[in-house]
Design a protein around this motif. Structure first.
Motif, PDB file in Angstrom:
ATOM      1  N   GLU A 161       0.851  -1.193   0.000  1.00 38.68           N
ATOM      2  CA  GLU A 161       0.000   0.000   0.000  1.00 38.68           C
ATOM      3  C   GLU A 161       0.886   1.242   0.000  1.00 38.68           C
ATOM      4  OE1 GLU A 161      -3.224  -0.165  -0.581  1.00 38.68           O
ATOM      5  OE2 GLU A 161      -3.022  -2.342  -0.589  1.00 38.68           O
ATOM      6  N   LEU A 162       0.304   2.367  -0.350  1.00 38.73           N
ATOM      7  CA  LEU A 162       1.067   3.600  -0.543  1.00 38.73           C
ATOM      8  C   LEU A 162       1.963   3.995   0.634  1.00 38.73           C
ATOM      9  CD1 LEU A 162       1.671   5.850  -2.578  1.00 38.73           C
ATOM     10  CD2 LEU A 162      -0.226   7.137  -1.587  1.00 38.73           C
ATOM     11  N   PRO A 163       1.485   3.996   1.892  1.00 35.86           N
ATOM     12  CA  PRO A 163       2.372   4.447   2.982  1.00 35.86           C
ATOM     13  C   PRO A 163       3.669   3.626   3.088  1.00 35.86           C
ATOM     14  CG  PRO A 163       0.094   4.360   3.746  1.00 35.86           C
ATOM     15  CD  PRO A 163       0.119   3.715   2.378  1.00 35.86           C
ATOM     16  N   ASP A 164       3.556   2.303   2.972  1.00 38.24           N
ATOM     17  CA  ASP A 164       4.761   1.464   3.040  1.00 38.24           C
ATOM     18  C   ASP A 164       5.645   1.677   1.815  1.00 38.24           C
ATOM     19  OD1 ASP A 164       3.653   0.380   5.402  1.00 38.24           O
ATOM     20  OD2 ASP A 164       4.585  -1.557   4.990  1.00 38.24           O
ATOM     21  N   ALA A 165       5.031   1.801   0.638  1.00 41.82           N
ATOM     22  CA  ALA A 165       5.810   2.006  -0.592  1.00 41.82           C
ATOM     23  C   ALA A 165       6.611   3.299  -0.499  1.00 41.82           C
ATOM     24  CB  ALA A 165       4.886   2.025  -1.808  1.00 41.82           C
ATOM     25  N   VAL A 166       5.973   4.365   0.001  1.00 44.15           N
ATOM     26  CA  VAL A 166       6.661   5.657   0.124  1.00 44.15           C
ATOM     27  C   VAL A 166       7.839   5.539   1.097  1.00 44.15           C
ATOM     28  CG1 VAL A 166       6.434   8.031   0.978  1.00 44.15           C
ATOM     29  CG2 VAL A 166       4.716   7.095  -0.578  1.00 44.15           C
ATOM     30  N   LYS A 167       7.615   4.843   2.224  1.00 43.83           N
ATOM     31  CA  LYS A 167       8.698   4.646   3.201  1.00 43.83           C
ATOM     32  C   LYS A 167       9.871   3.914   2.567  1.00 43.83           C
ATOM     33  CE  LYS A 167       5.761   3.612   6.864  1.00 43.83           C
ATOM     34  NZ  LYS A 167       5.303   2.547   7.702  1.00 43.83           N
ATOM     35  N   ARG A 168       9.564   2.911   1.750  1.00 42.56           N
ATOM     36  CA  ARG A 168      10.619   2.065   1.177  1.00 42.56           C
ATOM     37  C   ARG A 168      11.375   2.732   0.034  1.00 42.56           C
ATOM     38  NH1 ARG A 168       7.016  -3.431   0.887  1.00 42.56           N
ATOM     39  NH2 ARG A 168       6.697  -3.675   3.122  1.00 42.56           N
ATOM     40  N   VAL A 169      10.675   3.440  -0.847  1.00 42.20           N
ATOM     41  CA  VAL A 169      11.374   4.023  -2.005  1.00 42.20           C
ATOM     42  C   VAL A 169      11.961   5.385  -1.694  1.00 42.20           C
ATOM     43  CG1 VAL A 169      10.002   2.799  -3.727  1.00 42.20           C
ATOM     44  CG2 VAL A 169       9.363   5.108  -3.120  1.00 42.20           C
ATOM     45  N   GLY A 170      11.602   5.939  -0.539  1.00 35.19           N
ATOM     46  CA  GLY A 170      12.009   7.301  -0.269  1.00 35.19           C
ATOM     47  C   GLY A 170      11.216   8.152  -1.242  1.00 35.19           C
ATOM     48  N   LEU A 171      11.677   9.326  -1.510  1.00 28.12           N
ATOM     49  CA  LEU A 171      10.863  10.105  -2.437  1.00 28.12           C
ATOM     50  C   LEU A 171      11.574  10.267  -3.773  1.00 28.12           C
ATOM     51  CD1 LEU A 171       9.008  12.422   0.050  1.00 28.12           C
ATOM     52  CD2 LEU A 171       8.072  10.541  -1.256  1.00 28.12           C
ATOM     53  N   GLY A 172      11.739   9.141  -4.456  1.00 27.59           N
ATOM     54  CA  GLY A 172      12.087   9.172  -5.862  1.00 27.59           C
ATOM     55  C   GLY A 172      13.542   9.096  -6.232  1.00 27.59           C
ATOM     56  N   ALA A 173      14.460   9.015  -5.278  1.00 26.55           N
ATOM     57  CA  ALA A 173      15.883   8.996  -5.632  1.00 26.55           C
ATOM     58  C   ALA A 173      16.170   7.818  -6.552  1.00 26.55           C
ATOM     59  CB  ALA A 173      16.735   8.908  -4.374  1.00 26.55           C
ATOM     60  N   GLY A 174      16.667   8.117  -7.738  1.00 25.86           N
ATOM     61  CA  GLY A 174      17.027   7.071  -8.685  1.00 25.86           C
ATOM     62  C   GLY A 174      15.841   6.401  -9.353  1.00 25.86           C
ATOM     63  N   ARG A 175      14.651   6.977  -9.204  1.00 28.14           N
ATOM     64  CA  ARG A 175      13.478   6.404  -9.854  1.00 28.14           C
ATOM     65  C   ARG A 175      12.884   7.462 -10.766  1.00 28.14           C
ATOM     66  NH1 ARG A 175      11.766   1.564  -7.047  1.00 28.14           N
ATOM     67  NH2 ARG A 175      13.099   1.270  -5.250  1.00 28.14           N
ATOM     68  N   PRO A 176      13.177   7.354 -12.069  1.00 29.39           N
ATOM     69  CA  PRO A 176      12.833   8.435 -12.989  1.00 29.39           C
ATOM     70  C   PRO A 176      11.351   8.774 -13.056  1.00 29.39           C
ATOM     71  CG  PRO A 176      13.646   6.495 -14.167  1.00 29.39           C
ATOM     72  CD  PRO A 176      13.886   6.255 -12.717  1.00 29.39           C
ATOM     73  N   LEU A 177      10.479   7.786 -12.908  1.00 27.43           N
ATOM     74  CA  LEU A 177       9.052   8.089 -12.993  1.00 27.43           C
ATOM     75  C   LEU A 177       8.540   8.796 -11.743  1.00 27.43           C
ATOM     76  CD1 LEU A 177       7.566   4.941 -14.746  1.00 27.43           C
ATOM     77  CD2 LEU A 177       8.112   7.162 -15.730  1.00 27.43           C
ATOM     78  N   LEU A 178       9.355   8.820 -10.680  1.00 30.09           N
ATOM     79  CA  LEU A 178       8.918   9.457  -9.434  1.00 30.09           C
ATOM     80  C   LEU A 178       9.618  10.791  -9.192  1.00 30.09           C
ATOM     81  CD1 LEU A 178       8.807   6.354  -7.052  1.00 30.09           C
ATOM     82  CD2 LEU A 178       6.981   7.310  -8.462  1.00 30.09           C
ATOM     83  N   ALA A 179      10.250  11.338 -10.221  1.00 29.95           N
ATOM     84  CA  ALA A 179      11.039  12.558 -10.044  1.00 29.95           C
ATOM     85  C   ALA A 179      10.180  13.768  -9.694  1.00 29.95           C
ATOM     86  CB  ALA A 179      11.863  12.828 -11.305  1.00 29.95           C
ATOM     87  N   ILE A 180       8.965  13.829 -10.223  1.00 35.74           N
ATOM     88  CA  ILE A 180       8.096  14.982  -9.981  1.00 35.74           C
ATOM     89  C   ILE A 180       6.905  14.528  -9.151  1.00 35.74           C
ATOM     90  CG2 ILE A 180       6.672  16.756 -11.099  1.00 35.74           C
ATOM     91  CD1 ILE A 180       8.569  16.212 -13.587  1.00 35.74           C
ATOM     92  N   ASN A 181       6.642  15.207  -8.038  1.00 35.66           N
ATOM     93  CA  ASN A 181       5.540  14.880  -7.129  1.00 35.66           C
ATOM     94  C   ASN A 181       5.490  13.378  -6.855  1.00 35.66           C
ATOM     95  OD1 ASN A 181       3.279  14.830  -5.526  1.00 35.66           O
ATOM     96  ND2 ASN A 181       2.020  16.043  -6.907  1.00 35.66           N
TER      97      ASN A 181
END
Length: 168
Positions: A104-124
């Motif tokens: 679910e979103l809260p755990d995913a956000v905790k695990r990926v941080g906020l986008g470092a090295g993930r191009p699709l998560l670079a903005i918002n």
């Protein structure tokens, strides 16, 4: 014919690599990640592929990497979070043991941080991750032979559950 013991699919932050490595170790088999294969083939990290050649080029490399891995790997295989977007990848998974690592979103956000090295998560990153998860969830469900919930659990607990699912 060579085929993976298990193919892991799921959203960014679902734990495909971490759980895949733990599962492979528990089963005594090799672990392979198609994102790593793509980086080796391209000679650069995925974010650079997105910047230099664009997402379409990345997805072309990804389709080739998935096809090659499904045909040649007999251990645990993790696919990139977006690999299931390609119809040919979904078709190639038919007949394989595919485990959807659900997060679910809260755990995913905790695990990926906020986008470092993930191009699709670079903005918002949070809103983008939420959108990607909603968009892809039905596709993960379509290809999965089993779904394992990962929220609030350790990689070892999850790998244990997946290993139990694989027992004949």
């Amino acid at each position: 014919m060579t085929r993976p013991v298990c193919v892991l699919v799921g959203a960014p932050g679902s734990g495909k690599t971490t759980i895949g490595q733990a599962l492979a170790a528990a089963l005594g088999v090799e672990f392979r990640d198609t994102d790593f294969d793509i980086e080796q083939l391209a000679g650069k990290p995925i974010p650079e592929i997105f910047v230099d050649e664009g997402e379409d080029h990345f997805r072309t490399l990804e389709r080739a990497a998935v096809a090659a891995a499904l045909a040649s790997h007999d251990g645990v295989l993790a696919l990139g979070g977006g690999a299931i977007l390609a119809e040919e990848n979904r078709a190639a998974l038919i007949g394989h043991t595919v485990v959807h690592l659900s997060v679910e979103l809260p755990d995913a956000v905790k695990r990926v941080g906020l986008g470092a090295g993930r191009p699709l998560l670079a903005i918002n990153p949070r809103a983008t991750l939420k959108y990607l998860m909603e968009q892809r969830r039905p596709l993960y469900a379509e290809v999965a032979t089993a779904t394992v919930l990962t929220d609030g659990r350790t990689p070892e607990e999850i790998a244990g559950e997946v290993a139990a699912l694989l027992e004949p």
